[in-house]
Structure formats: structure tokens, C-alpha cells
Design a protein around this motif. Structure first.
Motif, PDB file in Angstrom:
ATOM      1  N   LYS A  51       0.815  -1.204   0.000  1.00 15.29           N
ATOM      2  CA  LYS A  51       0.000   0.000   0.000  1.00 15.29           C
ATOM      3  C   LYS A  51       0.855   1.261   0.000  1.00 15.29           C
ATOM      4  O   LYS A  51       0.516   2.250  -0.659  1.00 15.29           O
ATOM      5  CB  LYS A  51      -0.939  -0.002   1.200  1.00 15.29           C
ATOM      6  N   LEU A  74      -8.871   3.420   0.663  1.00 12.57           N
ATOM      7  CA  LEU A  74      -9.206   1.997   0.644  1.00 12.57           C
ATOM      8  C   LEU A  74      -8.524   1.334  -0.551  1.00 12.57           C
ATOM      9  O   LEU A  74      -8.740   1.738  -1.699  1.00 12.57           O
ATOM     10  CB  LEU A  74     -10.726   1.830   0.551  1.00 12.57           C
ATOM     11  N   ILE A  76      -8.561  -1.770  -2.655  1.00 13.65           N
ATOM     12  CA  ILE A  76      -9.393  -2.933  -2.964  1.00 13.65           C
ATOM     13  C   ILE A  76      -8.587  -3.906  -3.815  1.00 13.65           C
ATOM     14  O   ILE A  76      -7.992  -3.529  -4.828  1.00 13.65           O
ATOM     15  CB  ILE A  76     -10.678  -2.491  -3.685  1.00 13.65           C
ATOM     16  N   THR A  77      -8.599  -5.166  -3.423  1.00  8.36           N
ATOM     17  CA  THR A  77      -7.793  -6.179  -4.099  1.00  8.36           C
ATOM     18  C   THR A  77      -8.606  -7.241  -4.814  1.00  8.36           C
ATOM     19  O   THR A  77      -8.091  -7.911  -5.710  1.00  8.36           O
ATOM     20  CB  THR A  77      -6.857  -6.873  -3.094  1.00  8.36           C
ATOM     21  N   TRP A  85     -12.920  -6.949  -1.225  1.00  4.74           N
ATOM     22  CA  TRP A  85     -11.962  -7.171  -0.145  1.00  4.74           C
ATOM     23  C   TRP A  85     -10.817  -6.181  -0.289  1.00  4.74           C
ATOM     24  O   TRP A  85     -10.426  -5.832  -1.413  1.00  4.74           O
ATOM     25  CB  TRP A  85     -11.416  -8.596  -0.193  1.00  4.74           C
ATOM     26  N   ASP A  86     -10.265  -5.751   0.851  1.00  2.00           N
ATOM     27  CA  ASP A  86      -9.137  -4.841   0.801  1.00  2.00           C
ATOM     28  C   ASP A  86      -7.830  -5.588   1.035  1.00  2.00           C
ATOM     29  O   ASP A  86      -7.808  -6.817   1.185  1.00  2.00           O
ATOM     30  CB  ASP A  86      -9.318  -3.686   1.799  1.00  2.00           C
ATOM     31  N   ASN A  87      -6.726  -4.845   1.060  1.00  2.00           N
ATOM     32  CA  ASN A  87      -5.413  -5.461   1.203  1.00  2.00           C
ATOM     33  C   ASN A  87      -5.188  -6.072   2.577  1.00  2.00           C
ATOM     34  O   ASN A  87      -4.239  -6.835   2.787  1.00  2.00           O
ATOM     35  CB  ASN A  87      -4.320  -4.422   0.932  1.00  2.00           C
ATOM     36  N   TYR A  92     -16.096  -5.934   2.442  1.00  2.00           N
ATOM     37  CA  TYR A  92     -17.005  -4.783   2.479  1.00  2.00           C
ATOM     38  C   TYR A  92     -18.213  -5.068   1.594  1.00  2.00           C
ATOM     39  O   TYR A  92     -18.103  -5.731   0.558  1.00  2.00           O
ATOM     40  CB  TYR A  92     -16.324  -3.517   1.954  1.00  2.00           C
ATOM     41  N   ARG A 459     -17.641   3.223   6.413  1.00  2.29           N
ATOM     42  CA  ARG A 459     -16.529   2.423   5.885  1.00  2.29           C
ATOM     43  C   ARG A 459     -15.916   1.551   6.981  1.00  2.29           C
ATOM     44  O   ARG A 459     -15.572   0.384   6.757  1.00  2.29           O
ATOM     45  CB  ARG A 459     -15.484   3.360   5.281  1.00  2.29           C
TER      46      ARG A 459
END
Length: 512
Positions: A51, A74, A76-77, A85-87, A92, A459
Motif C-alpha cells: 500500500k 481503501l 481494494i484487491t 476485499w481490501d489489502n 465490504y 466504511r
């Protein structure tokens, strides 16, 4: 006639209201709700870039006007249907759909297979050759429109689609002047920027020659309108001069405003009129019932073309109809579409009549990528998914449920900060205001820093929503059309907790 709601800013609610709010809240009500279960197992392998490096590249190598949401952006991956999904491997619920673009869901398996199959067959050839994919798709897309709308021009974005519509309107009519609504958004290219009626999208360059804006017919924040004016499951709580089930006085008022603009500032013949079926970036504004019909009549009397911008409202999102304009009882001369057309794949289109489309033959007009085999296959598959999974019907059913639950927040405990709830299907706006003692006549837009506090809290609890409106105080809720009733419950529960936390911040601030 009603006076417009005041637009001055108020920093906080009176202390007595805050004390009453906090006294009736419970500690359990402020606990974050749990996301609905999801049986999808994401591939969350470590990315090539961390990130820190991504943020550094973003700052050094990307367009500086790109401002990520949230104080901590954010990353997002991965995505699946209505979830991302985030890192940090956190899930979410995406209730903004990539800015109203992810129509059938993130990484839909049918689209994954379509892209794989088509890319092995034929990725790209120029439109100077024939290929079966674009012809199959053009016929399928045209079948979703009433006659005489049957000629499709493919392109790559909503801005480009509106640029083509603008060119055709001027070429076909031989006129130059175009009318749009204040508060509208139709793109940010140099040709479409003048159509926008929101100042933050304007650069200080010569743009407005040939463009005129008329009043935004907003039953909540406009000069007139109220609780009998909108075609929506939820009406504004503002008083109204109209009678339930009768004609709309507000529609006639705004039509008279348009007529005055046409007669006082424009030549006898105009090129066209642009309107979204429901305003998107402007804050999900719905017009009084019958306004677009009257606008259509006035524009046609001036020899102009009526252009319907369906970039956000198309493809079943409004629930009752496949296209937003169908809810207004008109058949436009030109319709533009993008975003949900390809579920995030770069694709857009314009549809019009054969005679209007022929205006593009007066000079060379060409698009290298518009309607290439891969994008056509994706667009065709999106139409199939919407039909097979009954996503338009889901938009109506689940969207109406969400609208009514949001209206309960407005009419109940949070009536001093939720000013308006509006929309159709899964095209929803929630406007945050500040009102003293629930007096909506004196309500003012919630200050942006307070809106952002609620936005950040959503969030933090796993809910992604959007923002919009000229004052930046409207939550835009426009998710993939595959969301469920459980997602609705989660969304409303998160907003409740976020609003409670907002009251707590105000109380702490008032004690300083």
C-alpha cells in the motif's frame, strides 16, 4: 408556492436536542452490525505492490485530480458479486457499485467465461471490417428500445456518448444551442463539461457558448414541490400545493421556467435538450411527475431533439422499467448509456433513429475501439445476465424495501439529520441536513466535515457508499443489482450506528 430551503451552514445541533438523543440511545445500539454471510473464498495472495508503494506511485505518477475516498484510502484487491476485499483481507458490502457501474456484480462468473472465450477467439479488429459479435450485440441492445430507436453507435465512456449525441443534435437540426438542467452531470470532456450544471466540474476555459441551463426541478430543495410530486415509493416530507392523485403544480412551474428560458435567451430553433432520468452526481434528484413530458413538448416545438442520459439509470436499475425515460412517458430522440452497460468493462453506446444517425455521414466519424468484438461480447452477456437473474425485478423489490427502511430513519429518531430519501429501484439518495426541532423549512445542508465523519464510520463498519449533490451532503446508494434483503438490513443498521456516533461527536464538541 414554497420558498427554497435555507442554504446557510450550521455547525451543530442545539445541546438540548443532543442530550435528548444521547439519553434515549443504548450502548448496544452503537455496536457494529455483522456483514451478511458469504460463502465465496477470495484469493488473497500478497500483491506485488504494498500500500505504501501504491500511494507513492499514486502521488507521483497518476492524475493529481484523482482524490481517493476516505482519510485512509481503501485499497481494494478483489471483488465477488456485491462484495469487495481490501489489502488487509477485510470484506465490504459495495453499495456504490464502482460509481453505479457494477450492474450485475463484481467478477461475475458468466462474464469471466465470456471474456476468456472471446479473447481466445477474436480480441479486436477495427470497424472497417465486419465481425459477428458487434452485429449480434447491436440487434440485441436495440430490441430493448421502442421504435424508432434502432441505430446504435458504440463508444467507450458516458462522456464520449454524450459528445456524440451533442454532435448529432447539432448536425441533424442545423441549430447550435443546447439546453440542460442545473445540477446535471453529463461528462467531463471539453465538449460535455458545458452541459454540466455543477460548478465544481467547470474549468476556467471558454466553454459555455451555445449552452444554457434551466432550473433544476427538485421537489425537496427547489423553489416549489413537495410530498405529492415524485414518482417514488418515498415522497419528500415537504408540504405541497399539489393534490394527491392530481396534476403536479411543481411540474408546471418548472416547465414555465424552461419556457421562459427558451423564449427570452435562445433563438427560435434549438439543437436539443439533455436530461438524466434521475440526476446522479447531482444527488439522485427526481423531478416532479410530468415535468419531462412538458419539457419534451417545449423542446420539440423549438425543433430540438430530446436527449435522455441513461448512463446511470439504464439497464433495469430503476426497477419498474429497463430505461429511466420509460417512467416519464416519453420516447427520446437520442439515448446515451454507459457504466452498467459493461459491468465495468469500458463500453458505452448511443441509440437513435436512422434519420438522426445519418447526420454522422456528413463528415468522417470513427471510433477505434467502440463495439470491438471483446466489448460487444461482454455487453451482450450483461443483457443475458440481467434477464436470467431477474435483476431488474430484484432492483424493484429490494430497492423499494431499502427506500422504505431509509424513510423510517428520516421519519423517526434521525429526523433532525436525515432530510430526504428519494429514488426508484436501486438508484437511491439520502440527503443529510441539520434542522432545529425537526423544522424542515429551516433545515440547511449538513456541513461537509460532519457528512465525512458519518461516511468514514460507514466504511469502518464494512459499508461502502457514495457521496454527491452540490453541497456534498447526499449519500448515493447505487449497488450491484444482485444485493439481497440481508444486505439492506446491514446497510440500514450501519447507518443507524453511524448516526449515533455522529450525535456523540457533536455532544463532545459542544462540551469543549
Amino acid at each position: 408556492m414554497h420558498h427554497p430551503l435555507r442554504r446557510t451552514t450550521v455547525s451543530r445541533l442545539p445541546a438540548v436536542i443532543l442530550q435528548r438523543k444521547l439519553a434515549t440511545s443504548s450502548s448496544s445500539s452503537k455496536q457494529p452490525p455483522e456483514l451478511p454471510p458469504c460463502d465465496f473464498v477470495p484469493d488473497l495472495a500478497e500483491s506485488k505492490l504494498g500500500k505504501f508503494e501504491i500511494e507513492r506511485i499514486h502521488k507521483l505518477n497518476l492524475n493529481p485530480s484523482l482524490k481517493p475516498y476516505y482519510s485512509e484510502p481503501l485499497l481494494i484487491t478483489q471483488g465477488h458479486r456485491q462484495y469487495v476485499w481490501d489489502n488487509k483481507k477485510r470484506r465490504y458490502l459495495d453499495m456504490f457499485g464502482g460509481i453505479v457501474t457494477t450492474s450485475v456484480g463484481h467478477s461475475h462468473p458468466t462474464l469471466l467465461e465470456t471474456i476468456s472465450r472471446q479473447s481466445r477467439k477474436l480480441w479486436h479488429v477495427s470497424s472497417v471490417y465486419l465481425n459477428e459479435e458487434v452485429h449480434e450485440y447491436a440487434a440485441k441492445l436495440a430490441n430493448h428500445f421502442p421504435e424508432p430507436l434502432n441505430n446504435v453507435i458504440f463508444c467507450n465512456s458516458g462522456s464520449e456518448a454524450n459528445d456524440i449525441a451533442l454532435l448529432m443534435a447539432r448536425s441533424f437540426t442545423g441549430a447550435f444551442d443546447v439546453v440542460a438542467l442545473r445540477n446535471a452531470y453529463h461528462g467531463c470532456s471539453t465538449s460535455t463539461m458545458p452541459l454540466c450544471g455543477v460548478g465544481v466540474w467547470k474549468f476556467p476555459v471558454p466553454l459555455n457558448f451555445g449552452f444554457t441551463h434551466t432550473a433544476c426541478p427538485d421537489p425537496y430543495r427547489g423553489r416549489v414541490g413537495g410530498r405529492f410530486c415524485r414518482d417514488s415509493p418515498v415522497q419528500t416530507n415537504r408540504s405541497c400545493d399539489c393534490k394527491e392523485g392530481g396534476g403536479c403544480a411543481a411540474a408546471e412551474y418548472y416547465a414555465e421556467e424552461l419556457e421562459e428560458v427558451l423564449s427570452s435567451t435562445l433563438p427560435k430553433r434549438i439543437a436539443g435538450f439533455f436530461a438524466e432520468s434521475i440526476q446522479g452526481v447531482g444527488g439522485t434528484v427526481q423531478y416532479p411527475k410530468g415535468f419531462l413530458q412538458r419539457a419534451y413538448e417545449l423542446v420539440k416545438a423549438r425543433g430540438g431533439l430530446f436527449i435522455s442520459d441513461e448512463v446511470q439509470t439504464g439497464f433495469g436499475r430503476t426497477g419498474e422499467h429497463f430505461w429511466g425515460f420509460q417512467g416519464h412517458g416519453i420516447v427520446p430522440d437520442i439515448v446515451t448509456m454507459a457504466k452498467g452497460i459493461g459491468n465495468g468493462f469500458p463500453l458505452a453506446a448511443v441509440i437513435t433513429t436512422q434519420s438522426v444517425a445519418s447526420s454522422l455521414t456528413r463528415a468522417m466519424h470513427f471510433n477505434t475501439f467502440g463495439g470491438n468484438p471483446l466489448s460487444s461480447a461482454v455487453g451482450s452477456a450483461v443483457l443475458d445476465i440481467i434477464e436470467a437473474e431477474k435483476l431488474q425485478e430484484n432492483s424493484l423489490r429490494v430497492g423499494t424495501l431499502l427506500l422504505r427502511k431509509l424513510a423510517e430513519l428520516r421519519d423517526g429518531r434521525f429526523s433532525d439529520i436525515v432530510g430526504d430519501v428519494r429514488g426508484k429501484g436501486l438508484m437511491i439518495g439520502l440527503e443529510l441536513m441539520v434542522s432545529k426541532e425537526r423544522n424542515h423549512r429551516t433545515a440547511v445542508p449538513m456541513p461537509v466535515e460532519q457528512v465525512n465523519g458519518i461516511f468514514e464510520d460507514c466504511r469502518s463498519m464494512g459499508l461502502i457508499i457514495g457521496k454527491g449533490g452540490p453541497s456534498g451532503n447526499v449519500f448515493r446508494i447505487k449497488p450491484p443489482m444482485c444485493i439481497t434483503e440481508a444486505d439492506v438490513t446491514f446497510t440500514v443498521d450501519v447507518l443507524k450506528v453511524a448516526f449515533e456516533r455522529h450525535y456523540e461527536r457533536l455532544a463532545r464538541s459542544s462540551q469543549k
